[in-house]
Write an enzyme that holds these catalytic residues in place. Structure first.
Site, PDB file in Angstrom:
ATOM      1  N   GLY A 114      10.052  -5.191  12.075  1.00 30.26           N
ATOM      2  CA  GLY A 114       8.796  -5.608  11.078  1.00 30.26           C
ATOM      3  C   GLY A 114       8.152  -6.786  10.552  1.00 30.26           C
ATOM      4  O   GLY A 114       9.489  -7.732   9.899  1.00 30.26           O
ATOM      5  N   ALA A 152      10.688 -23.919   8.413  1.00 26.39           N
ATOM      6  CA  ALA A 152      12.215 -24.793   7.946  1.00 26.39           C
ATOM      7  C   ALA A 152      13.030 -25.140   9.344  1.00 26.39           C
ATOM      8  O   ALA A 152      13.584 -25.975   9.092  1.00 26.39           O
ATOM      9  CB  ALA A 152      11.864 -23.808   6.310  1.00 26.39           C
ATOM     10  N   VAL A 177      12.700 -24.969  12.558  1.00 27.96           N
ATOM     11  CA  VAL A 177      12.318 -26.505  13.043  1.00 27.96           C
ATOM     12  C   VAL A 177      12.285 -27.621  12.221  1.00 27.96           C
ATOM     13  O   VAL A 177      13.054 -28.365  13.449  1.00 27.96           O
ATOM     14  CB  VAL A 177      11.245 -25.702  13.651  1.00 27.96           C
ATOM     15  CG1 VAL A 177      10.510 -27.216  14.472  1.00 27.96           C
ATOM     16  CG2 VAL A 177      11.145 -24.859  14.263  1.00 27.96           C
ATOM     17  N   ARG A 190      10.010  -4.317  19.588  1.00 25.86           N
ATOM     18  CA  ARG A 190      11.338  -3.305  19.461  1.00 25.86           C
ATOM     19  C   ARG A 190      12.190  -4.149  20.901  1.00 25.86           C
ATOM     20  O   ARG A 190      11.888  -4.140  22.012  1.00 25.86           O
ATOM     21  CB  ARG A 190      11.131  -2.345  19.598  1.00 25.86           C
ATOM     22  CG  ARG A 190      10.777  -1.972  18.173  1.00 25.86           C
ATOM     23  CD  ARG A 190       9.977  -0.310  17.520  1.00 25.86           C
ATOM     24  NE  ARG A 190       9.968  -0.299  16.229  1.00 25.86           N
ATOM     25  CZ  ARG A 190      10.007  -0.140  15.513  1.00 25.86           C
ATOM     26  NH1 ARG A 190      11.458  -0.801  15.194  1.00 25.86           N
ATOM     27  NH2 ARG A 190       9.699  -0.178  14.324  1.00 25.86           N
ATOM     28  N   GLY A 192      14.919  -7.986   9.446  1.00 35.16           N
ATOM     29  CA  GLY A 192      15.901  -6.911   8.655  1.00 35.16           C
ATOM     30  C   GLY A 192      17.027  -6.551   9.216  1.00 35.16           C
ATOM     31  O   GLY A 192      17.621  -7.625   9.349  1.00 35.16           O
ATOM     32  N   ASP A 193      17.497  -5.412   8.277  1.00 35.23           N
ATOM     33  CA  ASP A 193      18.869  -5.138   8.887  1.00 35.23           C
ATOM     34  C   ASP A 193      18.469  -4.665  10.550  1.00 35.23           C
ATOM     35  O   ASP A 193      19.708  -4.828  10.881  1.00 35.23           O
ATOM     36  CB  ASP A 193      19.340  -3.474   8.049  1.00 35.23           C
ATOM     37  CG  ASP A 193      18.239  -2.170   8.228  1.00 35.23           C
ATOM     38  OD1 ASP A 193      17.253  -2.301   9.212  1.00 35.23           O
ATOM     39  OD2 ASP A 193      18.913  -1.474   8.123  1.00 35.23           O
ATOM     40  N   THR A 244      12.243  -9.512   4.951  1.00 32.75           N
ATOM     41  CA  THR A 244      11.240  -7.548   5.340  1.00 32.75           C
ATOM     42  C   THR A 244      10.783  -7.536   4.496  1.00 32.75           C
ATOM     43  O   THR A 244      11.376  -7.998   3.260  1.00 32.75           O
ATOM     44  CB  THR A 244      12.263  -6.973   5.841  1.00 32.75           C
ATOM     45  OG1 THR A 244      12.122  -5.807   5.527  1.00 32.75           O
ATOM     46  CG2 THR A 244      13.948  -7.358   5.050  1.00 32.75           C
ATOM     47  N   ASP A 274      10.961  -5.245   2.668  1.00 35.46           N
ATOM     48  CA  ASP A 274      11.497  -3.832   2.172  1.00 35.46           C
ATOM     49  C   ASP A 274      12.539  -4.270   1.127  1.00 35.46           C
ATOM     50  O   ASP A 274      13.252  -3.386   0.077  1.00 35.46           O
ATOM     51  CB  ASP A 274      12.166  -3.279   3.186  1.00 35.46           C
ATOM     52  CG  ASP A 274      11.493  -2.325   3.986  1.00 35.46           C
ATOM     53  OD1 ASP A 274      10.049  -2.598   4.253  1.00 35.46           O
ATOM     54  OD2 ASP A 274      11.736  -2.421   5.310  1.00 35.46           O
ATOM     55  N   ASP A 296      15.749  -5.074   1.312  1.00 37.19           N
ATOM     56  CA  ASP A 296      16.899  -3.693   0.722  1.00 37.19           C
ATOM     57  C   ASP A 296      17.723  -4.718   2.078  1.00 37.19           C
ATOM     58  O   ASP A 296      18.738  -4.146   2.656  1.00 37.19           O
ATOM     59  CB  ASP A 296      16.189  -2.638   2.223  1.00 37.19           C
ATOM     60  CG  ASP A 296      15.688  -3.009   3.402  1.00 37.19           C
ATOM     61  OD1 ASP A 296      15.565  -4.452   3.805  1.00 37.19           O
ATOM     62  OD2 ASP A 296      15.690  -2.216   4.585  1.00 37.19           O
ATOM     63  N   ARG A 344      -9.483  10.702 -12.724  1.00 34.99           N
ATOM     64  CA  ARG A 344      -8.599  10.848 -12.516  1.00 34.99           C
ATOM     65  C   ARG A 344      -7.328  11.212 -11.767  1.00 34.99           C
ATOM     66  O   ARG A 344      -7.185   9.881 -12.499  1.00 34.99           O
ATOM     67  CB  ARG A 344      -8.991  11.171 -10.330  1.00 34.99           C
ATOM     68  CG  ARG A 344     -10.720  11.692  -9.748  1.00 34.99           C
ATOM     69  CD  ARG A 344     -11.139  11.798  -8.318  1.00 34.99           C
ATOM     70  NE  ARG A 344     -12.461  12.429  -7.876  1.00 34.99           N
ATOM     71  CZ  ARG A 344     -12.678  13.974  -8.027  1.00 34.99           C
ATOM     72  NH1 ARG A 344     -11.793  14.418  -8.079  1.00 34.99           N
ATOM     73  NH2 ARG A 344     -13.704  13.814  -7.636  1.00 34.99           N
ATOM     74  N   GLY A 373       8.584   0.604   2.739  1.00 35.51           N
ATOM     75  CA  GLY A 373      10.092   0.119   1.735  1.00 35.51           C
ATOM     76  C   GLY A 373      10.917   1.241   2.526  1.00 35.51           C
ATOM     77  O   GLY A 373      11.794   1.256   2.142  1.00 35.51           O
ATOM     78  N   ARG A 374      10.879   2.240   3.579  1.00 37.30           N
ATOM     79  CA  ARG A 374      11.901   2.787   4.319  1.00 37.30           C
ATOM     80  C   ARG A 374      12.390   3.913   3.124  1.00 37.30           C
ATOM     81  O   ARG A 374      11.861   4.392   2.308  1.00 37.30           O
ATOM     82  CB  ARG A 374      12.960   2.030   5.219  1.00 37.30           C
ATOM     83  CG  ARG A 374      12.206   1.538   6.421  1.00 37.30           C
ATOM     84  CD  ARG A 374      12.883   0.235   7.611  1.00 37.30           C
ATOM     85  NE  ARG A 374      13.427   0.491   6.875  1.00 37.30           N
ATOM     86  CZ  ARG A 374      14.484  -0.423   7.680  1.00 37.30           C
ATOM     87  NH1 ARG A 374      14.577   0.000   9.041  1.00 37.30           N
ATOM     88  NH2 ARG A 374      15.240  -0.962   7.194  1.00 37.30           N
ATOM     89  N   ARG A 399      -2.859  14.279 -24.410  1.00 35.91           N
ATOM     90  CA  ARG A 399      -3.475  13.459 -25.463  1.00 35.91           C
ATOM     91  C   ARG A 399      -5.023  12.740 -25.379  1.00 35.91           C
ATOM     92  O   ARG A 399      -4.570  11.662 -25.911  1.00 35.91           O
ATOM     93  CB  ARG A 399      -2.529  12.445 -25.955  1.00 35.91           C
ATOM     94  CG  ARG A 399      -1.908  11.828 -24.322  1.00 35.91           C
ATOM     95  CD  ARG A 399      -0.633  10.511 -24.792  1.00 35.91           C
ATOM     96  NE  ARG A 399      -0.145   9.821 -23.799  1.00 35.91           N
ATOM     97  CZ  ARG A 399      -0.816   8.376 -23.811  1.00 35.91           C
ATOM     98  NH1 ARG A 399      -2.053   8.422 -24.186  1.00 35.91           N
ATOM     99  NH2 ARG A 399      -0.279   8.107 -22.292  1.00 35.91           N
ATOM    100  N   HIS A 442       0.389  -0.528   6.193  1.00 32.08           N
ATOM    101  CA  HIS A 442       0.051  -2.111   7.336  1.00 32.08           C
ATOM    102  C   HIS A 442      -0.470  -2.499   6.932  1.00 32.08           C
ATOM    103  O   HIS A 442      -0.049  -4.782   6.849  1.00 32.08           O
ATOM    104  CB  HIS A 442       0.271  -1.787   8.622  1.00 32.08           C
ATOM    105  CG  HIS A 442       1.580  -1.165   9.512  1.00 32.08           C
ATOM    106  ND1 HIS A 442       1.549   0.357   9.347  1.00 32.08           N
ATOM    107  CD2 HIS A 442       2.525  -1.434  10.071  1.00 32.08           C
ATOM    108  CE1 HIS A 442       2.773   1.005  10.347  1.00 32.08           C
ATOM    109  NE2 HIS A 442       3.025  -0.104  10.566  1.00 32.08           N
TER     110      HIS A 442
END
Length: 319
Positions: free
Chosen positions: A11, A22, A24, A72, A102-103, A125, A127, A129, A162, A170-171, A211, A249
């Site tokens: 992602g 950086a 390059v 992917r 990411g992972d 990423t 996330d 994570d 409301r 964040g998965r 309250r 997204h």
């Protein structure tokens, strides 16, 4: 090492472009040639690779997304696919590869490392994570995007008295929900790392009403449940009519913040330094504002934990 490559995978995250820039410019500054791999591991397999010059990364430091695109690639999860990728790198004479993502991207870099091909992983990423680093590239920008949405939604929540439920990304990690919820003054935050108690949440809302509090904001991380599911469960418990906003997204887009631009620049440059030193199979990160690097295979075995002190603070401040 005279020639390196760089790719982005998984992602997209704000700050990937500054990281590519950086890599390059740091490499060219030290006399290396740099090749960009387009469309992640899919482009690696197909040979969608071209040489990058200083001008290739001009005017991208402020742009979200990734100049190198992302895709992917199920084929790269196989040994055959990985060997095809290595064959393309050898064809172009690329001696080391910087992988920003990411992972899942790290798993690809890990596989190349196990085949004896030197890679350095850069955590990109929203996330937050990835183990081995306090922060990932894109997280700060994503949280600021969420904060902007919370502030606007709170205006409407106040006007119409409301309760609003805001679902964030964040998965299986709750960092976006936690940091945005605390800084946005949310009354309730649900994260995957802490078992949620709907009875307790309902009780807190009722106490607030008692309250005189007529509106509230609930932040739920997508790894817990969807915002609509939470709304239905709360309605069943206390007949609470809520409104749900799924930010989706939009959290991945936008111009990267100063923090993400600086982090991306530091990590991208460090990745090049490691390859120049002949150190492949590493993952770079930042801990207590100092650059660190770990064996990428060992890094993926580390446990990434949420800051539960921060979570407890958010509960204390939202009474």
């Amino acid at each position: 090492m005279k020639r390196i490559g760089v790719l982005t995978s998984g992602g997209d995250a704000p700050g990937m472009n500054p990281a590519v820039r950086a890599v390059v410019r740091k490499a060219i500054f030290h006399g290396l040639e740099v090749y960009g791999v387009y469309q992640g591991y899919q482009g690696l397999i197909s040979g969608n690779i071209e040489k990058l010059e200083l001008g290739s990364v001009g005017d991208i430091i402020h742009r979200g997304g990734t100049k190198l695109y992302s895709a992917r690639c199920e084929e790269f999860k196989t040994v055959e696919g990985q060997k095809k990728g290595i064959a393309q790198l050898e064809k172009f004479g690329i001696e080391g590869l910087v992988v920003i993502g990411g992972d899942g991207s790290y798993m690809g870099a890990k596989a190349l490392t196990e085949h004896g091909y030197p890679c350095v992983g850069v955590p990109g990423t929203i996330d937050n994570d990835i183990p081995g680093t306090d922060f990932t590239i894109g997280f700060d920008t994503a949280v600021n995007t969420v904060i902007d949405a919370i502030d606007k939604i709170r205006d409407t929540a106040t006007s119409h008295e409301r309760t609003f439920i805001i679902e964030v990304m964040g998965r299986n990690a709750g960092d976006i929900a936690l940091w945005a919820g605390l800084s946005g003054g949310a009354e309730t935050i649900l994260i995957p790392e802490d078992p949620h108690d709907l009875d307790n949440i309902a009780e807190r809302i009722l106490k607030g009403h008692a309250r005189g509090k007529k509106h509230s904001i609930i932040i739920v991380a997508e790894g817990v449940m969807s915002g609509n599911e939470l709304a239905q469960k709360l309605k069943e418990k206390i007949s609470l009519e809520t409104r749900v906003s799924v930010l989706g997204h939009m959290q991945r887009g936008g111009s990267p913040t100063v923090s993400d631009r600086v982090l991306a620049s530091r990590l991208g440059a460090r990745a090049v330094e490691l390859l120049m030193q002949g150190k492949g199979g590493r993952a770079v990160g930042i801990e207590k504002n100092a650059l660190v690097d770990y064996d990428i295979i060992e890094a993926l075995k580390m446990e990434r934990k949420a800051d539960m002190d921060l979570y407890r603070l958010s509960q204390e401040l939202s009474i």
